[in-house]
Design an enzyme around this catalytic site. Sequence first.
Site, PDB file in Angstrom:
ATOM      1  N   ASP A 114      42.587  47.486  40.145  1.00  0.00           N
ATOM      2  CA  ASP A 114      43.498  46.361  40.167  1.00  0.00           C
ATOM      3  C   ASP A 114      43.603  45.875  41.613  1.00  0.00           C
ATOM      4  O   ASP A 114      43.271  46.621  42.549  1.00  0.00           O
ATOM      5  CB  ASP A 114      44.858  46.821  39.639  1.00  0.00           C
ATOM      6  CG  ASP A 114      45.935  45.769  39.786  1.00  0.00           C
ATOM      7  OD1 ASP A 114      45.706  44.626  39.372  1.00  0.00           O
ATOM      8  OD2 ASP A 114      47.000  46.089  40.340  1.00  0.00           O
ATOM      9  N   ASP A 141      46.525  43.440  43.122  1.00  0.00           N
ATOM     10  CA  ASP A 141      47.877  43.343  43.664  1.00  0.00           C
ATOM     11  C   ASP A 141      48.626  44.664  43.540  1.00  0.00           C
ATOM     12  O   ASP A 141      48.692  45.263  42.459  1.00  0.00           O
ATOM     13  CB  ASP A 141      48.655  42.248  42.936  1.00  0.00           C
ATOM     14  CG  ASP A 141      48.040  40.880  43.142  1.00  0.00           C
ATOM     15  OD1 ASP A 141      48.334  40.243  44.155  1.00  0.00           O
ATOM     16  OD2 ASP A 141      47.232  40.459  42.276  1.00  0.00           O
TER      17      ASP A 141
END
Length: 279
Positions: free
Chosen positions: A78, A80
């Site tokens: 991922d 963020d």
Amino acid sequence: MNLVIQSPEPLGAAHVKPLIALARGSQAQPIDPYAVRILDANPAQRGDVEAYCATHALDCAFVRPRLALSDFGLVAMDMDSTLITIECIDEIADFCGLKAEVSAITEAAMRGEIKNFDESLIARVALLKGLDADALEHVYIERLRLSPGAEAMLGAAQRAGLRTLLVSGGFTFFTDRLKARLGLDFTNANTLEIVDGKLTGKVVGEIVNASVKARTLRETCEHLGIPTSRAIALGDGSNDLEMMGEAGLSVAFRAKPVVRAAADVALNHVGLDGLLRLF
């Protein structure tokens, strides 16, 4: 199992004996000043070990003996609050005075309290309508920072022959730049619509939600000719859970409680390079 204990500070010897006892382990092997491996640990003691580690701000992981980084072929991340320290959409919203409002939606979505990620993203992006697109560059240059240990982790993974995938519910403006900067192999993220130099408040094309993240991991593994069991997936929010569930090793990085509970490994205190000490 092996039990790997890690600390963001040099790991004091005072912790080793009680952890061997709690884990019913046989002996401890130092990994480096910040980590130790306890052999023959009993995973049935996980609860007691985790309680001790939580009290002393340590990270713990039960891992299969002789597990090697080169056993894997892909590390999927991922973006963020995982590869980077910020939530890009919250920082973009700050440029139109709406950071608090957008951050509240982001936080609820990542905790799993908002079940429809698509709707939450559409609502947040709509609030950005009319913002000068230059704000994206300001966020990238002034606010985006890699998470601690990110470059060390990626470098080691690449040297071990793993390919790298950045898959994000965030935006291609940032994933494209990180791909070039870090030498990543694959990315998938959302595209913000920009017309006449301003954000329209819309996302172009398919939204990268939880199921799309999981599909991207599967398709990348298929492209590489490896089973998903040879993928490592790292994430922090509920929209990472499906992707993490597909992987052979799932790692929650400074994650929301629902993600920590579901992951094989939770790194709550050390950096992303803590992944390397598991092998």
